[in-house]
Design an enzyme around this catalytic site. Sequence first.
Site, PDB file in Angstrom:
ATOM      1  N   ASN A   1      65.228  -8.127  93.876  1.00  0.00           N
ATOM      2  CA  ASN A   1      65.678  -9.499  94.146  1.00  0.00           C
ATOM      3  C   ASN A   1      66.888  -9.900  93.309  1.00  0.00           C
ATOM      4  O   ASN A   1      66.959  -9.579  92.122  1.00  0.00           O
ATOM      5  CB  ASN A   1      64.540 -10.487  93.886  1.00  0.00           C
ATOM      6  CG  ASN A   1      63.381 -10.272  94.841  1.00  0.00           C
ATOM      7  OD1 ASN A   1      63.583  -9.841  95.973  1.00  0.00           O
ATOM      8  ND2 ASN A   1      62.174 -10.526  94.370  1.00  0.00           N
TER       9      ASN A   1
ATOM     10  N   LYS B   1      74.041 -38.123  75.975  1.00  0.00           N
ATOM     11  CA  LYS B   1      73.913 -36.857  75.233  1.00  0.00           C
ATOM     12  C   LYS B   1      73.083 -35.808  75.947  1.00  0.00           C
ATOM     13  O   LYS B   1      73.525 -34.666  76.125  1.00  0.00           O
ATOM     14  CB  LYS B   1      73.351 -37.132  73.846  1.00  0.00           C
ATOM     15  CG  LYS B   1      74.412 -37.670  72.940  1.00  0.00           C
ATOM     16  CD  LYS B   1      73.872 -38.395  71.758  1.00  0.00           C
ATOM     17  CE  LYS B   1      74.719 -39.592  71.472  1.00  0.00           C
ATOM     18  NZ  LYS B   1      74.657 -40.650  72.498  1.00  0.00           N
TER      19      LYS B   1
ATOM     20  N   GLU C   1      70.781 -16.250  92.435  1.00  0.00           N
ATOM     21  CA  GLU C   1      69.959 -17.332  92.992  1.00  0.00           C
ATOM     22  C   GLU C   1      69.779 -18.454  91.972  1.00  0.00           C
ATOM     23  O   GLU C   1      69.858 -19.641  92.302  1.00  0.00           O
ATOM     24  CB  GLU C   1      68.593 -16.797  93.425  1.00  0.00           C
ATOM     25  CG  GLU C   1      68.662 -15.969  94.699  1.00  0.00           C
ATOM     26  CD  GLU C   1      67.316 -15.361  95.057  1.00  0.00           C
ATOM     27  OE1 GLU C   1      66.942 -15.435  96.222  1.00  0.00           O
ATOM     28  OE2 GLU C   1      66.625 -14.815  94.169  1.00  0.00           O
TER      29      GLU C   1
ATOM     30  N   SER D   1      59.411  -7.588  93.000  1.00  0.00           N
ATOM     31  CA  SER D   1      58.428  -8.527  93.531  1.00  0.00           C
ATOM     32  C   SER D   1      57.065  -8.149  92.961  1.00  0.00           C
ATOM     33  O   SER D   1      56.784  -6.976  92.744  1.00  0.00           O
ATOM     34  CB  SER D   1      58.409  -8.433  95.052  1.00  0.00           C
ATOM     35  OG  SER D   1      57.156  -8.832  95.552  1.00  0.00           O
TER      36      SER D   1
ATOM     37  N   GLN E   1      73.459 -43.966  74.855  1.00  0.00           N
ATOM     38  CA  GLN E   1      72.632 -42.918  74.257  1.00  0.00           C
ATOM     39  C   GLN E   1      72.226 -41.879  75.306  1.00  0.00           C
ATOM     40  O   GLN E   1      71.933 -40.734  74.974  1.00  0.00           O
ATOM     41  CB  GLN E   1      71.399 -43.552  73.607  1.00  0.00           C
ATOM     42  CG  GLN E   1      70.534 -42.574  72.840  1.00  0.00           C
ATOM     43  CD  GLN E   1      69.618 -43.270  71.867  1.00  0.00           C
ATOM     44  OE1 GLN E   1      70.082 -43.802  70.853  1.00  0.00           O
ATOM     45  NE2 GLN E   1      68.335 -43.304  72.148  1.00  0.00           N
TER      46      GLN E   1
ATOM     47  N   THR F   1      85.705 -15.825 108.399  1.00  0.00           N
ATOM     48  CA  THR F   1      85.829 -17.281 108.477  1.00  0.00           C
ATOM     49  C   THR F   1      84.624 -17.700 109.308  1.00  0.00           C
ATOM     50  O   THR F   1      84.226 -16.979 110.225  1.00  0.00           O
ATOM     51  CB  THR F   1      87.147 -17.737 109.145  1.00  0.00           C
ATOM     52  OG1 THR F   1      87.166 -17.247 110.477  1.00  0.00           O
ATOM     53  CG2 THR F   1      88.379 -17.229 108.404  1.00  0.00           C
ATOM     54  N   HIS F   2      84.022 -18.822 108.964  1.00  0.00           N
ATOM     55  CA  HIS F   2      82.773 -19.273 109.610  1.00  0.00           C
ATOM     56  C   HIS F   2      81.669 -18.228 109.477  1.00  0.00           C
ATOM     57  O   HIS F   2      80.762 -18.167 110.297  1.00  0.00           O
ATOM     58  CB  HIS F   2      82.986 -19.594 111.091  1.00  0.00           C
ATOM     59  CG  HIS F   2      84.199 -20.423 111.371  1.00  0.00           C
ATOM     60  ND1 HIS F   2      84.186 -21.797 111.363  1.00  0.00           N
ATOM     61  CD2 HIS F   2      85.488 -20.068 111.623  1.00  0.00           C
ATOM     62  CE1 HIS F   2      85.401 -22.259 111.637  1.00  0.00           C
ATOM     63  NE2 HIS F   2      86.218 -21.224 111.774  1.00  0.00           N
TER      64      HIS F   2
ATOM     65  N   LYS G   1      60.854  -4.319  97.013  1.00  0.00           N
ATOM     66  CA  LYS G   1      61.838  -5.389  96.835  1.00  0.00           C
ATOM     67  C   LYS G   1      62.680  -5.253  95.570  1.00  0.00           C
ATOM     68  O   LYS G   1      62.206  -4.793  94.542  1.00  0.00           O
ATOM     69  CB  LYS G   1      61.132  -6.761  96.764  1.00  0.00           C
ATOM     70  CG  LYS G   1      60.471  -7.215  98.032  1.00  0.00           C
ATOM     71  CD  LYS G   1      61.439  -7.740  99.087  1.00  0.00           C
ATOM     72  CE  LYS G   1      62.242  -8.930  98.647  1.00  0.00           C
ATOM     73  NZ  LYS G   1      61.442 -10.153  98.637  1.00  0.00           N
TER      74      LYS G   1
ATOM     75  N   TYR H   1      79.976 -51.450  73.029  1.00  0.00           N
ATOM     76  CA  TYR H   1      78.876 -50.480  72.985  1.00  0.00           C
ATOM     77  C   TYR H   1      77.610 -51.063  73.597  1.00  0.00           C
ATOM     78  O   TYR H   1      77.282 -52.231  73.393  1.00  0.00           O
ATOM     79  CB  TYR H   1      78.581 -50.049  71.533  1.00  0.00           C
ATOM     80  CG  TYR H   1      77.425 -49.065  71.464  1.00  0.00           C
ATOM     81  CD1 TYR H   1      77.640 -47.699  71.608  1.00  0.00           C
ATOM     82  CD2 TYR H   1      76.112 -49.505  71.302  1.00  0.00           C
ATOM     83  CE1 TYR H   1      76.592 -46.794  71.598  1.00  0.00           C
ATOM     84  CE2 TYR H   1      75.054 -48.606  71.282  1.00  0.00           C
ATOM     85  CZ  TYR H   1      75.300 -47.250  71.434  1.00  0.00           C
ATOM     86  OH  TYR H   1      74.255 -46.361  71.434  1.00  0.00           O
TER      87      TYR H   1
ATOM     88  N   SER I   1      66.763 -41.142  69.245  1.00  0.00           N
ATOM     89  CA  SER I   1      67.527 -40.074  69.896  1.00  0.00           C
ATOM     90  C   SER I   1      67.565 -38.814  69.043  1.00  0.00           C
ATOM     91  O   SER I   1      68.183 -37.816  69.435  1.00  0.00           O
ATOM     92  CB  SER I   1      68.954 -40.554  70.203  1.00  0.00           C
ATOM     93  OG  SER I   1      69.573 -41.060  69.041  1.00  0.00           O
TER      94      SER I   1
HETATM   95  N1  ARG Z   1      71.902 -43.096  68.836  1.00  0.00           N
HETATM   96  C1  ARG Z   1      72.951 -43.960  69.271  1.00  0.00           C
HETATM   97  C2  ARG Z   1      73.652 -43.318  70.476  1.00  0.00           C
HETATM   98  O1  ARG Z   1      73.302 -42.255  70.833  1.00  0.00           O
HETATM   99  C3  ARG Z   1      73.890 -44.173  68.162  1.00  0.00           C
HETATM  100  C4  ARG Z   1      74.652 -45.445  68.215  1.00  0.00           C
HETATM  101  C5  ARG Z   1      73.799 -46.585  68.007  1.00  0.00           C
HETATM  102  N2  ARG Z   1      74.492 -47.770  67.835  1.00  0.00           N
HETATM  103  C6  ARG Z   1      73.867 -48.940  67.977  1.00  0.00           C
HETATM  104  N3  ARG Z   1      74.548 -49.983  67.778  1.00  0.00           N
HETATM  105  N4  ARG Z   1      72.617 -49.013  68.286  1.00  0.00           N
HETATM  106  O2  ARG Z   1      74.513 -43.871  71.103  1.00  0.00           O
END
Ligand code: ARG
Length: 491
Positions: free
Chosen positions: A318, A358, A323, A310, A355, A188-189, A316, A350, A56
Amino acid sequence: MGRGDVAPSVQALRLTSCYQIVIEGIVSDLTDGSAEVWSNRFEQGLNPVIERFNASIGFDIALLQEDLDGSIAHARMLGNCGVISAEEMTQIERGLETIRAEAASGAFQPDIADEDIHFAVERRLIALLGPVGKKLHTGRSRNDQVGTDLRLWLRRRIDELDQQLLQFQQALLGKAESHRQTLIPGYTHLQRAQPLCLAHHLLAYVEMLQRDRDRLVDVRGRVNISPLGAAALAGTSVPIDRKQTASTLDFQAVYANSLDAVSDRDFAVEFTAAAALVMAHLSRLAEEVIFWASEEFAFVRLTDRCATGSSLMPQKKNPDVPELVRGKCGRVFGHLQGLLTMIKGLPLAYNKDFQEDKEALFDVVRTTCDCVEAMTILIEEGLEFCPKRLSSAVESDFSNATDVADYLVAKGVPFREAYQLVGSVVKHCLEQGILLRDLSPQQWQAFHPAIEQDLLKALEPQQVVAARISEGGTGFVRVEEQLIQWRSQLG
Ligand code: ARG
């Protein structure tokens, strides 16, 4: 960095801001911990494809500052509790600050072999300090560590987003203040309904954004709880002090249950839900700006600062900014669904599934902040309302029809009766191709004897707006009160 420091075949990841990462072609071997990560139970290294799949570091490097902050708090606590010596505590803290400085200079460049930011920092610390560095992870697991880092990161981002929302509110308020007397058709509408004071229309968004900010405050309270010291899942036999690390890191409380501490990602979902509403609000305004800027409406003119041309059609201009904002909602709404699905059905405690939180959260923050910033600029310098066009719009429709009914009500006619009567007046006008103001006093009298000359004044758009003085209404005096209240609240 000398040539000897680089391993050209490996890609390194560089943090360019709190959530943006670029991949570079080289990497230093600063962390130099050729997979001494796992216990001696492991005999073989990971398959390189799996190593990449598992890692990660490509995105959680964004948590570097928070990882260092959390580790410093943990090391201090270990020192204060006598788990490590004062000397070791100082060494570890200095080592962690060295890593911060190396990151600032670009010298700290972890790679895929580091797996994640937590290992990358620990391995660099060990490379810097030797055996003392190996004491940092006492009484802690990556499971409580990553939860701590992510909460610290999100807490900072919430504060930044709140500031940006405030600036957006101020931009809208500024625009509203310069359009105290400007009228705009209300719909409205998407059918013409009743004319409005433009400031009132803009202040509706200020209200929405205030709810968004209030929601963020609420979410922040639940982000701001420390999981640190829950260790892997069950707590630890090491004599730690969780309240101490929590207070060093400015958390308002500690999780009461270690299992819940390491497996709670509700805060990520809640934040994303709050961000999704921010995006929904932005996209409502974006949609209005898009059609206001069309030739059919022509209520606003886009300035060159925020519009694009454009490649083919020279005439144009834009509205790319609104958007894009409208289009980017999909990402944030999608991440909300993704996060909910990610936590659904996960057994305690856990799981590596976490992971996945993130990249979703980082993208939610980046997208939402970028959109709030862009819309602020759009309001401040990207569009100009066209008062002439707006006033001719409010004068050439039947949006004052309700006011005829209200006029009759004031003369003692029951509302439903007045409503039916005005319906037939409008029908008549439509057949004749005229507006209400074009009817002569005699024609009005023929519709209802209670109608007198003063009706014509009551039908003028300025008067129609001015009359709506019920609390929260668009009447100028009410809007003025709101403008004053918001100015004192937002500064
Ligand atoms: N990179 C892991 C995460 O984003 C960290 C925690 C990992 N813990 C484990 N027991 N493998 O969650």
